[in-house]
Write a protein that holds these residues in place. Structure first.
Motif, PDB file in Angstrom:
ATOM      1  N   TYR A 151       0.841  -1.210   0.000  1.00 38.26           N
ATOM      2  CA  TYR A 151       0.000   0.000   0.000  1.00 38.26           C
ATOM      3  C   TYR A 151       0.870   1.252   0.000  1.00 38.26           C
ATOM      4  O   TYR A 151       0.568   2.238  -0.678  1.00 38.26           O
ATOM      5  N   ILE A 155      -7.897  -2.099  -7.327  1.00 40.85           N
ATOM      6  CA  ILE A 155      -8.938  -1.210  -6.804  1.00 40.85           C
ATOM      7  C   ILE A 155      -9.801  -1.947  -5.782  1.00 40.85           C
ATOM      8  O   ILE A 155     -10.205  -1.386  -4.759  1.00 40.85           O
ATOM      9  N   VAL A 195      -7.870  -2.008  -2.421  1.00 44.38           N
ATOM     10  CA  VAL A 195      -7.729  -0.744  -1.695  1.00 44.38           C
ATOM     11  C   VAL A 195      -9.073  -0.160  -1.263  1.00 44.38           C
ATOM     12  O   VAL A 195      -9.118   0.726  -0.399  1.00 44.38           O
ATOM     13  N   THR A 196     -10.170  -0.624  -1.858  1.00 45.43           N
ATOM     14  CA  THR A 196     -11.489  -0.086  -1.482  1.00 45.43           C
ATOM     15  C   THR A 196     -12.278  -1.022  -0.582  1.00 45.43           C
ATOM     16  O   THR A 196     -13.331  -0.643  -0.062  1.00 45.43           O
ATOM     17  N   ARG A 206      -4.222   1.118   4.161  1.00 46.17           N
ATOM     18  CA  ARG A 206      -5.080   0.849   3.000  1.00 46.17           C
ATOM     19  C   ARG A 206      -5.883   2.099   2.627  1.00 46.17           C
ATOM     20  O   ARG A 206      -5.974   2.475   1.454  1.00 46.17           O
ATOM     21  N   TYR A 207      -6.448   2.753   3.649  1.00 46.35           N
ATOM     22  CA  TYR A 207      -7.261   3.939   3.390  1.00 46.35           C
ATOM     23  C   TYR A 207      -6.403   5.073   2.825  1.00 46.35           C
ATOM     24  O   TYR A 207      -6.821   5.791   1.899  1.00 46.35           O
ATOM     25  N   CYS A 225      -5.957   4.436  -0.721  1.00 51.85           N
ATOM     26  CA  CYS A 225      -7.203   4.726  -1.445  1.00 51.85           C
ATOM     27  C   CYS A 225      -7.354   6.234  -1.668  1.00 51.85           C
ATOM     28  O   CYS A 225      -7.706   6.678  -2.769  1.00 51.85           O
ATOM     29  N   ASN A 284      -7.425   8.271  -5.255  1.00 54.05           N
ATOM     30  CA  ASN A 284      -8.569   9.131  -5.555  1.00 54.05           C
ATOM     31  C   ASN A 284      -8.129  10.576  -5.833  1.00 54.05           C
ATOM     32  O   ASN A 284      -8.628  11.231  -6.762  1.00 54.05           O
ATOM     33  N   LEU A 294     -14.133   4.553  -5.606  1.00 53.24           N
ATOM     34  CA  LEU A 294     -13.114   5.265  -4.837  1.00 53.24           C
ATOM     35  C   LEU A 294     -13.737   6.363  -3.970  1.00 53.24           C
ATOM     36  O   LEU A 294     -13.377   6.518  -2.801  1.00 53.24           O
TER      37      LEU A 294
END
Length: 468
Positions: free
Chosen positions: A370, A393, A396-397, A411-412, A415, A419, A440
């Motif tokens: 990540y 995707i 990560v989502t 992870r966030y 993301c 985005n 996303l």
């Protein structure tokens, strides 16, 4: 009886009221520091610490220390005492240095103090010298005044002498351990890089007869020394090049069974790549960055891969300010070429497949993956690779993917980075990515911890009395 009395007195002196009585008993503290009894000497050392730590008037406390000549006695106890007493004295002298007048006791403005730490070290045993080095490291972090005084007193040369003499492995390793703590201080490199320490460290890394533990620690010290932007203005570039050549030799030892040394070398490169100057140097002035990229996607050794992924994340800009994440055109082109070359030489063939393979591994490796994506995705070429791979995707989502706090937050963060990069890219307007953009946005709004799953809460049941 002695043990009981000293414990009682220590509890009294540890209170603010008890500490306020200590200036009246300076002569007794002096006698305690001179005694042969371990318990009484320990009490006297702690009494000085309480005196300095809890005094309402720091100047008056320092005056007590000066009046009864306690500082030279503390240094004597540091050298001759056991490990417990030495640890107390390190804290005591550091506290003394934190008081302006106290710092002048340790480093008099005229340079003619009653205790010259350099002379004391020269006349002491190897264990005592290591304790003095520990004291220097603690004093270095107190203030710019003490750091400058240490430099002006030529005390940093004690580190050079201990490291230069490699006949005693334990002594050299101990000096490197203390130096490793010292270089953690933000401004230490400004002073240390003006000495011969870095060249001595390079010599250790190049010394094939030295133990791998010593070479590993020396490499990490050099990494910390070069982990700030100021470092590259204070040192000759050729010295950095020589260091990278030495680290490159370690990374070329493919058949080496000592993976710890290789992991330390990769971690060192990650420390150097923390700043944009360091990352630029790694990508343009040496080929060691190739080892980092290749090891990041090599599943032959888990520890080695983890170290490489974290180093790769640092080089890509994770941890730097947003405006410093990208490098100049030459470094960026080299970075892109390294990633695509590594992918082409692997069974995965594409960068997106390489990144996905990392996310499909265990949680620790996935977290490091990540970080790499977070740093790389600000580059248009990597953003396209990521966006065209639906599996990346999905990872990560998916809010249920990670179970630890660190994993969820990393992870966030990845993301959010994707985005944000997409929102300022022309890819945002591509019709084929409209569904991805929605996923996303939803994931970013949801935050790092909330899950998609509907939780069924307990509900009270109301029924007629006849049922019962």
């Amino acid at each position: 009886m002695v043990e009981t009395v000293t414990e009682c007195l220590d509890k009294i002196f540890s209170s603010r009221y008890g500490a306020s009585l200590l200036p009246n008993y300076g002569a007794f503290i002096q006698a305690g520091l001179l005694t042969d009894s371990k318990q009484i000497r320990k009490l006297a050392c702690k009494a000085v610490l309480h005196l300095l730590d809890k005094a309402e008037d720091g100047g008056a406390a320092v005056e007590t220390v000066v009046q009864h000549n306690l500082y030279p006695l503390l240094i004597k106890c540091l050298i001759e005492g056991d490990e417990e007493i030495s640890a107390i004295i390190l804290d005591t002298v550091k506290r003394l240095a934190q008081i302006p007048k106290g710092a002048e006791v340790i480093f008099p403005p005229d340079g003619q103090g009653s205790v010259q730490l350099g002379k004391v070290a020269a006349q002491s045993s190897s264990l005592a010298r290591i304790r003095i080095l520990s004291l220097i490291a603690k004093l270095f972090t107190v203030s710019s005044y003490t750091a400058t005084a240490i430099r002006d007193s030529n005390l940093l040369s004690i580190f050079e002498e201990e490291i230069k003499d490699r006949r005693d492995m334990l002594k050299t390793l101990s000096a490197l351990e203390v130096l490793y703590e010292l270089v953690e201080h933000p401004h230490s490199n400004i002073f240390l890089l003006k000495t011969n320490l870095l060249q001595l460290i390079i010599d250790i890394i190049n010394d094939s007869s030295a133990d791998s533990v010593i070479r590993s620690r020396a490499a990490l010290v050099s990494g910390r020394l070069l982990s700030s932007a100021d470092a590259f203005t204070a040192i000759d570039k050729s010295c950095v090049t020589n260091l990278l050549i030495a680290i490159g030799r370690i990374l070329k030892m493919e058949e080496s069974k000592n993976t710890d040394e290789i992991e330390s070398a990769l971690e060192t490169l990650g420390l150097i790549g923390t700043t944009s100057q360091g990352a630029h140097f790694l990508l343009t002035s040496s080929n060691v960055a190739r080892h980092v990229v290749e090891s990041s996607f090599d599943r032959q050794g888990r520890g080695r891969q983890l170290a490489a992924l974290h180093a790769f994340g640092n080089i890509c800009g994770v941890g730097r300010q947003e405006d410093q994440m990208k490098l100049d055109s030459e470094a960026e082109e080299n970075l892109k070429r390294l990633v695509y070359t590594t992918a082409a030489n692997s069974p995965k063939l594409t960068p997106s497949a390489l990144l996905l393979s990392v996310l499909q591994q265990d949680p620790d490796v996935r977290i490091a993956g990540y970080r790499v994506i977070t740093g790389l995705v600000i580059r248009e070429w990597c953003l396209r690779e990521v966006c065209l791979n639906s599996e990346i995707i999905r990872f990560v989502t998916d809010p249920t993917m990670e179970t630890t706090k660190l994993g969820m937050e990393t992870r966030y963060g990845c993301c959010v980075a994707i985005n944000k990069a997409l929102s300022s890219s022309h890819l945002l307007h591509e019709a084929s990515l409209s569904e991805l953009v929605g996923k996303l946005n939803d994931a970013v709004k949801r935050g790092p911890y909330l899950s998609d799953r509907k939780r069924v809460e307990a509900r009270p049941v109301v029924d007629t009395a006849e049922r019962f």
